[in-house]
Write a protein that holds these residues in place. Structure first.
Motif, PDB file in Angstrom:
ATOM      1  N   CYS A  64     -62.972 -15.574  54.698  1.00 24.60           N
ATOM      2  CA  CYS A  64     -62.816 -15.693  53.250  1.00 24.60           C
ATOM      3  C   CYS A  64     -64.117 -15.278  52.573  1.00 24.60           C
ATOM      4  O   CYS A  64     -65.207 -15.493  53.105  1.00 24.60           O
ATOM      5  N   VAL A  65     -63.970 -14.658  51.415  1.00 24.57           N
ATOM      6  CA  VAL A  65     -65.107 -14.225  50.604  1.00 24.57           C
ATOM      7  C   VAL A  65     -64.737 -14.397  49.138  1.00 24.57           C
ATOM      8  O   VAL A  65     -63.556 -14.479  48.789  1.00 24.57           O
ATOM      9  N   ILE A  66     -65.745 -14.428  48.309  1.00 19.87           N
ATOM     10  CA  ILE A  66     -65.535 -14.337  46.867  1.00 19.87           C
ATOM     11  C   ILE A  66     -66.370 -13.153  46.383  1.00 19.87           C
ATOM     12  O   ILE A  66     -67.563 -13.054  46.705  1.00 19.87           O
ATOM     13  N   VAL A  67     -65.726 -12.258  45.652  1.00 16.13           N
ATOM     14  CA  VAL A  67     -66.399 -11.072  45.118  1.00 16.13           C
ATOM     15  C   VAL A  67     -66.512 -11.241  43.611  1.00 16.13           C
ATOM     16  O   VAL A  67     -65.521 -11.522  42.932  1.00 16.13           O
ATOM     17  N   VAL A  68     -67.732 -11.070  43.090  1.00 17.63           N
ATOM     18  CA  VAL A  68     -68.031 -11.296  41.677  1.00 17.63           C
ATOM     19  C   VAL A  68     -68.512  -9.998  41.035  1.00 17.63           C
ATOM     20  O   VAL A  68     -69.268  -9.233  41.644  1.00 17.63           O
TER      21      VAL A  68
ATOM     22  N   ILE B   5     -53.131 -10.921  53.273  1.00 17.74           N
ATOM     23  CA  ILE B   5     -54.296 -11.303  52.479  1.00 17.74           C
ATOM     24  C   ILE B   5     -53.857 -12.158  51.298  1.00 17.74           C
ATOM     25  O   ILE B   5     -52.973 -11.797  50.533  1.00 17.74           O
ATOM     26  N   ASN B   6     -54.507 -13.307  51.171  1.00 16.19           N
ATOM     27  CA  ASN B   6     -54.297 -14.197  50.030  1.00 16.19           C
ATOM     28  C   ASN B   6     -55.398 -13.874  49.029  1.00 16.19           C
ATOM     29  O   ASN B   6     -56.582 -13.968  49.352  1.00 16.19           O
ATOM     30  N   SER B   7     -55.025 -13.468  47.828  1.00 10.01           N
ATOM     31  CA  SER B   7     -56.021 -13.118  46.813  1.00 10.01           C
ATOM     32  C   SER B   7     -55.932 -14.089  45.648  1.00 10.01           C
ATOM     33  O   SER B   7     -54.850 -14.521  45.260  1.00 10.01           O
ATOM     34  N   ILE B   8     -57.105 -14.427  45.108  1.00  6.38           N
ATOM     35  CA  ILE B   8     -57.191 -15.345  43.987  1.00  6.38           C
ATOM     36  C   ILE B   8     -58.032 -14.672  42.898  1.00  6.38           C
ATOM     37  O   ILE B   8     -59.265 -14.748  42.905  1.00  6.38           O
ATOM     38  N   PRO B   9     -57.369 -13.977  41.966  1.00  6.92           N
ATOM     39  CA  PRO B   9     -58.111 -13.321  40.887  1.00  6.92           C
ATOM     40  C   PRO B   9     -58.553 -14.319  39.823  1.00  6.92           C
ATOM     41  O   PRO B   9     -57.899 -15.334  39.600  1.00  6.92           O
ATOM     42  N   PHE B  10     -59.669 -14.005  39.187  1.00  5.67           N
ATOM     43  CA  PHE B  10     -60.174 -14.823  38.086  1.00  5.67           C
ATOM     44  C   PHE B  10     -60.603 -13.890  36.966  1.00  5.67           C
ATOM     45  O   PHE B  10     -61.284 -12.887  37.201  1.00  5.67           O
TER      46      PHE B  10
ATOM     47  N   VAL C 203     -62.833 -12.281  42.365  1.00  8.14           N
ATOM     48  CA  VAL C 203     -61.629 -12.454  43.175  1.00  8.14           C
ATOM     49  C   VAL C 203     -62.008 -13.126  44.497  1.00  8.14           C
ATOM     50  O   VAL C 203     -63.027 -12.805  45.090  1.00  8.14           O
ATOM     51  N   GLY C 204     -61.196 -14.082  44.896  1.00  6.06           N
ATOM     52  CA  GLY C 204     -61.327 -14.691  46.210  1.00  6.06           C
ATOM     53  C   GLY C 204     -60.357 -14.014  47.149  1.00  6.06           C
ATOM     54  O   GLY C 204     -59.222 -13.699  46.764  1.00  6.06           O
ATOM     55  N   LEU C 205     -60.788 -13.772  48.371  1.00  2.00           N
ATOM     56  CA  LEU C 205     -59.943 -13.118  49.367  1.00  2.00           C
ATOM     57  C   LEU C 205     -59.975 -13.911  50.662  1.00  2.00           C
ATOM     58  O   LEU C 205     -61.052 -14.290  51.141  1.00  2.00           O
ATOM     59  N   ILE C 206     -58.816 -14.130  51.241  1.00  2.00           N
ATOM     60  CA  ILE C 206     -58.704 -14.817  52.521  1.00  2.00           C
ATOM     61  C   ILE C 206     -57.687 -14.055  53.356  1.00  2.00           C
ATOM     62  O   ILE C 206     -56.577 -13.769  52.879  1.00  2.00           O
ATOM     63  N   GLY C 207     -58.054 -13.733  54.582  1.00  2.00           N
ATOM     64  CA  GLY C 207     -57.126 -13.019  55.446  1.00  2.00           C
ATOM     65  C   GLY C 207     -57.759 -12.711  56.787  1.00  2.00           C
ATOM     66  O   GLY C 207     -58.843 -13.223  57.113  1.00  2.00           O
ATOM     67  N   PRO C 208     -57.107 -11.857  57.569  1.00  2.00           N
ATOM     68  CA  PRO C 208     -57.654 -11.478  58.865  1.00  2.00           C
ATOM     69  C   PRO C 208     -59.070 -10.907  58.723  1.00  2.00           C
ATOM     70  O   PRO C 208     -59.334 -10.124  57.805  1.00  2.00           O
TER      71      PRO C 208
END
Length: 140
Positions: free
Chosen positions: A10-14, A85-90, A120-125
Protein backbone atom coordinates in the motif's frame (compact mmCIF):
# COMPACT_ATOMS: atom_id res chain seq x y z
CA UNK A 1 -9.98 -7.14 -0.39
CA UNK A 2 -8.31 -9.06 2.41
CA UNK A 3 -4.88 -7.56 2.98
CA UNK A 4 -1.90 -9.92 3.18
CA UNK A 5 1.44 -8.17 3.82
CA UNK A 6 3.27 -11.05 2.09
CA UNK A 7 1.64 -10.30 -1.27
CA UNK A 8 0.14 -6.79 -1.01
CA UNK A 9 1.60 -3.32 -0.86
CA UNK A 10 0.00 0.00 0.00
CA UNK A 11 1.10 3.55 -0.76
CA UNK A 12 -0.35 7.03 -0.68
CA UNK A 13 0.54 9.35 -3.56
CA UNK A 14 0.20 13.10 -2.97
CA UNK A 15 0.20 15.99 -5.42
CA UNK A 16 3.60 17.64 -4.98
CA UNK A 17 1.98 21.08 -5.36
CA UNK A 18 0.07 20.72 -2.06
CA UNK A 19 1.32 22.60 0.97
CA UNK A 20 2.39 20.58 3.99
CA UNK A 21 -0.88 21.09 5.88
CA UNK A 22 -3.08 20.04 2.98
CA UNK A 23 -0.80 17.07 2.26
CA UNK A 24 -0.96 15.93 5.88
CA UNK A 25 -4.74 16.26 5.81
CA UNK A 26 -5.02 14.23 2.59
CA UNK A 27 -2.75 11.48 3.93
CA UNK A 28 -4.60 11.22 7.22
CA UNK A 29 -8.02 11.01 5.56
CA UNK A 30 -6.85 8.36 3.10
CA UNK A 31 -5.23 6.41 5.96
CA UNK A 32 -8.50 6.33 7.89
CA UNK A 33 -10.36 5.25 4.76
CA UNK A 34 -7.81 2.50 4.08
CA UNK A 35 -8.16 1.12 7.59
CA UNK A 36 -11.93 1.13 7.27
CA UNK A 37 -12.22 -0.37 3.79
CA UNK A 38 -9.47 -3.01 3.66
CA UNK A 39 -9.93 -6.07 5.83
CA UNK A 40 -6.78 -7.22 7.61
CA UNK A 41 -4.78 -4.04 6.99
CA UNK A 42 -4.72 -3.03 10.67
CA UNK A 43 -3.54 -5.41 13.37
CA UNK A 44 -5.14 -5.99 16.74
CA UNK A 45 -4.68 -3.72 19.74
CA UNK A 46 -1.64 -4.43 21.91
CA UNK A 47 -1.02 -3.99 25.63
CA UNK A 48 2.19 -2.91 27.27
CA UNK A 49 3.61 -4.68 30.30
CA UNK A 50 1.91 -2.08 32.53
CA UNK A 51 -1.44 -2.70 30.79
CA UNK A 52 -1.65 0.44 28.61
CA UNK A 53 -3.65 -0.18 25.43
CA UNK A 54 -1.93 0.61 22.10
CA UNK A 55 -4.35 0.50 19.15
CA UNK A 56 -3.49 -1.79 16.25
CA UNK A 57 -1.32 -0.36 13.51
CA UNK A 58 -0.92 -1.16 9.83
CA UNK A 59 0.76 -4.50 9.06
CA UNK A 60 3.10 -3.12 6.40
CA UNK A 61 5.03 0.03 5.58
CA UNK A 62 2.94 2.86 4.14
CA UNK A 63 5.18 5.07 2.00
CA UNK A 64 3.94 8.55 1.17
CA UNK A 65 5.03 9.47 -2.35
CA UNK A 66 4.97 12.65 -4.44
CA UNK A 67 3.65 13.09 -7.95
CA UNK A 68 2.59 15.74 -10.39
CA UNK A 69 -1.16 16.25 -10.58
CA UNK A 70 -1.22 14.92 -14.15
CA UNK A 71 0.61 11.72 -13.20
CA UNK A 72 -1.57 11.35 -10.11
CA UNK A 73 -4.71 11.31 -12.27
CA UNK A 74 -3.11 8.89 -14.76
CA UNK A 75 -2.15 6.58 -11.89
CA UNK A 76 -5.69 6.60 -10.54
CA UNK A 77 -7.14 5.91 -13.99
CA UNK A 78 -4.86 2.88 -14.38
CA UNK A 79 -5.70 1.62 -10.91
CA UNK A 80 -9.45 1.96 -11.46
CA UNK A 81 -9.42 -0.51 -14.35
CA UNK A 82 -7.48 -3.15 -12.39
CA UNK A 83 -9.77 -5.26 -10.20
CA UNK A 84 -6.84 -6.29 -7.99
CA UNK A 85 -6.08 -2.72 -6.94
CA UNK A 86 -8.11 -0.90 -4.31
CA UNK A 87 -7.87 2.85 -4.91
CA UNK A 88 -8.92 5.62 -2.55
CA UNK A 89 -9.00 9.01 -4.30
CA UNK A 90 -9.07 12.25 -2.33
CA UNK A 91 -10.06 15.58 -3.85
CA UNK A 92 -9.55 19.30 -3.39
CA UNK A 93 -13.35 19.43 -3.27
CA UNK A 94 -13.34 17.31 -0.11
CA UNK A 95 -10.66 19.51 1.46
CA UNK A 96 -12.72 22.63 0.79
CA UNK A 97 -15.86 21.42 2.57
CA UNK A 98 -16.63 22.35 6.16
CA UNK A 99 -19.05 19.47 6.83
CA UNK A 100 -19.66 15.97 5.52
CA UNK A 101 -23.12 17.08 4.40
CA UNK A 102 -21.60 19.83 2.27
CA UNK A 103 -19.16 17.29 0.78
CA UNK A 104 -22.02 14.88 0.02
CA UNK A 105 -24.04 17.61 -1.72
CA UNK A 106 -21.15 18.98 -3.75
CA UNK A 107 -19.64 15.65 -4.84
CA UNK A 108 -23.02 14.30 -5.97
CA UNK A 109 -23.37 17.27 -8.33
CA UNK A 110 -19.87 17.00 -9.83
CA UNK A 111 -18.58 14.91 -12.70
CA UNK A 112 -15.40 12.98 -11.81
CA UNK A 113 -13.48 14.50 -14.71
CA UNK A 114 -13.99 17.96 -13.19
CA UNK A 115 -12.96 17.01 -9.65
CA UNK A 116 -9.39 18.01 -8.83
CA UNK A 117 -7.49 15.05 -7.40
CA UNK A 118 -4.95 15.86 -4.66
CA UNK A 119 -3.98 12.39 -3.42
CA UNK A 120 -4.75 8.71 -3.88
CA UNK A 121 -4.25 5.63 -1.73
CA UNK A 122 -3.42 2.40 -3.53
CA UNK A 123 -3.48 -1.14 -2.19
CA UNK A 124 -2.86 -4.23 -4.27
CA UNK A 125 -0.34 -6.82 -5.41
CA UNK A 126 3.21 -5.65 -4.71
CA UNK A 127 4.36 -5.87 -8.35
CA UNK A 128 1.40 -3.87 -9.65
CA UNK A 129 1.70 -1.12 -7.05
CA UNK A 130 5.48 -0.93 -7.60
CA UNK A 131 4.96 -0.69 -11.37
CA UNK A 132 2.55 2.22 -10.87
CA UNK A 133 4.53 4.10 -8.22
CA UNK A 134 8.09 2.73 -8.12
CA UNK A 135 9.66 5.77 -9.76
CA UNK A 136 7.99 8.32 -7.47
CA UNK A 137 10.03 10.08 -4.77
CA UNK A 138 9.21 9.87 -1.07
CA UNK A 139 7.45 12.79 0.57
CA UNK A 140 10.02 14.41 2.89
Amino acid sequence: MDFDAAIHKCVIVVDKALGAGHAANAVSVIGVSMGRSVEGLVGPDMRSKDNVNYPGVIYSPLPILLSSNELLRETLEEALVDEEINSIPFSALAQSCKTYQEYEERISEADSSSIELVAVGLIGPKKKISRLTGSLPLFK
